[in-house]
Write an enzyme that holds these catalytic residues in place. Structure first.
Site, PDB file in Angstrom:
ATOM      1  N   THR A  60       0.841  -1.191   0.000  1.00  0.00           N
ATOM      2  CA  THR A  60       0.000   0.000   0.000  1.00  0.00           C
ATOM      3  C   THR A  60       0.879   1.246   0.000  1.00  0.00           C
ATOM      4  OG1 THR A  60      -1.641  -1.269   1.211  1.00  0.00           O
ATOM      5  CG2 THR A  60      -1.980   1.091   1.121  1.00  0.00           C
ATOM      6  N   ARG A 110      -2.361   5.227   7.590  1.00  0.00           N
ATOM      7  CA  ARG A 110      -2.620   3.865   8.088  1.00  0.00           C
ATOM      8  C   ARG A 110      -2.325   3.847   9.580  1.00  0.00           C
ATOM      9  NH1 ARG A 110      -0.472  -1.776   5.672  1.00  0.00           N
ATOM     10  NH2 ARG A 110      -2.232  -1.324   4.313  1.00  0.00           N
ATOM     11  N   HIS A 138     -10.299  -0.689   4.722  1.00  0.00           N
ATOM     12  CA  HIS A 138      -9.168  -0.423   3.823  1.00  0.00           C
ATOM     13  C   HIS A 138      -9.804  -0.183   2.438  1.00  0.00           C
ATOM     14  CE1 HIS A 138      -5.353  -0.473   1.992  1.00  0.00           C
ATOM     15  NE2 HIS A 138      -4.868  -1.626   2.399  1.00  0.00           N
TER      16      HIS A 138
HETATM   17  C1  NCD Z   1      -3.670  -5.888   3.953  1.00  0.00           C
HETATM   18  C2  NCD Z   1      -3.804  -4.886   5.056  1.00  0.00           C
HETATM   19  O1  NCD Z   1      -2.858  -4.215   5.419  1.00  0.00           O
HETATM   20  O2  NCD Z   1      -4.910  -4.798   5.558  1.00  0.00           O
HETATM   21  N1  NCD Z   1      -2.610  -5.709   3.110  1.00  0.00           N
HETATM   22  C3  NCD Z   1      -2.678  -4.801   2.087  1.00  0.00           C
HETATM   23  O3  NCD Z   1      -2.880  -3.622   2.296  1.00  0.00           O
HETATM   24  N2  NCD Z   1      -2.581  -5.273   0.835  1.00  0.00           N
HETATM   25  C4  NCD Z   1      -3.911  -7.272   4.321  1.00  0.00           C
HETATM   26  C5  NCD Z   1      -3.247  -7.858   5.525  1.00  0.00           C
HETATM   27  O4  NCD Z   1      -2.440  -7.229   6.204  1.00  0.00           O
HETATM   28  O5  NCD Z   1      -3.564  -9.019   5.800  1.00  0.00           O
END
Ligand code: NCD
Length: 311
Positions: A60, A110, A138
């Site tokens: 991300t 995040r 997300h």
């Molecule tokens: C996810 C997240 O961070 O929620 N990863 C992502 O952003 N592709 C999935 C995860 O951490 O399992």
């Protein structure tokens, strides 16, 4: 008529805030960028995007960072709280205010706490994009998940979609479920009882008349599916380590299991994977997860451009 300007300055906090026409507009914009990014390159030169990742990230963070830089923006911030003053006790509030003061025109946030992105949006004068808040949401991941389904299967309506794994603590599963409620799909939530979809998500789907079933038997569920969306067990969010040990390894999507699937089944995963999909699946016709991840780039370029006010 829907226009890019509809998204200018907008916060992206929850997938519930995006209707079908908006999603399709975003996917169309991502398609254009995937085919030919050249007109968009450097089109947002001079803008500063803040990437504030209070929880570690690979995909991300890097896809937002590359997307912003392709648009000509500068990026600032941190990919990991250990690299920032968060370890010295700096608060979310102070961090947001500081990056705003540096001139960031958009903040991608995040955080391990639910509601953190909403809080950031409330105190910030610039748009905030939620890149994951605890186990809740997300939304840009859900957008890229749907974008990938539309691309690989031609359409979303009519699909039978299994969402497997940690549906309780996994934020991608909740955001994906909310986004799917805009389409005529059938969803199966496949998980052990302890990790089934949270009541508030189920309630939302009922309100939206989305047809879903709750199952625990993957072998039985897989035969009918067009998409199997696999997620990892969220070790860091399960309060009790012995509970994690009990739940890990319960589901494994290997070639043997896939013998019972439709030939056209697409296996998706937001990544990172732990042991739920062995590497033997990577070369099979089912594996869609790397293509899915790659689609995050044009999608996030499209989103950033619109939020920043580009045409
Ligand atoms: C996810 C997240 O961070 O929620 N990863 C992502 O952003 N592709 C999935 C995860 O951490 O399992």
């Amino acid at each position: 008529m829907m226009r890019a300007a509809n998204f200018m300055g907008r916060d992206i906090i929850t997938a519930r805030n995006f209707g079908r026409r908006e999603l399709e507009f975003i996917f169309d914009a991502a398609d254009v960028l995937q085919r030919d990014p050249s007109p968009a390159l450097n089109s947002m030169r001079g803008e500063l995007v803040g990437l504030l990742f209070f929880e570690p990230s690979t995909r991300t963070y890097s896809s937002f960072s590359i997307a912003a830089q392709r648009l000509g923006c500068s990026v600032t911030g941190f990919a990991n709280p250990s690299e920032s003053s968060v370890t010295k006790g700096e608060t979310l509030y102070d961090t947001i205010k500081m990056f705003e003061g540096y001139g960031a025109r958009c903040l991608v946030v995040r955080h391990s706490m639910m509601g953190a992105a909403q809080f950031a949006a409330e105190i910030s004068d610039v748009p905030v994009i939620n890149a994951g808040d605890g186990s809740r949401e997300h939304p840009t991941q859900a957008m890229l998940d749907l974008y990938s389904m539309r691309k690989s299967l031609g359409k979303i309506d009519g699909l039978r979609i299994g969402i497997l794994g940690d549906l309780k603590y996994g934020r991608t599963a909740s955001s994906l479920s909310y986004a799917l409620a805009n389409y005529a799909v059938e969803v199966s939530f496949i998980a052990p009882e302890a990790l089934q979809i949270r009541p508030e998500v189920a309630m939302y789907l009922k309100e939206k008349n989305l047809r879903y079933t709750v199952q625990s038997d993957l072998k039985e569920a897989i035969a009918n599916l067009d998409v199997l969306y696999v997620t990892r067990i969220q070790k860091e969010r399960i309060p009790d380590p012995t509970e994690y040990e009990r739940l890990r390894g319960l589901y494994r999507v290997d070639l043997d299991l896939l013998k019972g699937a439709k030939e056209t089944l697409k296996v998706m995963h937001p990544l990172p994977r732990v042991d739920e999909i062995p590497s033997e699946v990577d070369g099979s016709r089912y594996a869609s997860y790397f293509m899915q991840a790659a689609g995050g780039l044009p999608l996030r370029m499209a989103l950033l451009k619109m939020v920043l006010g580009g045409e």
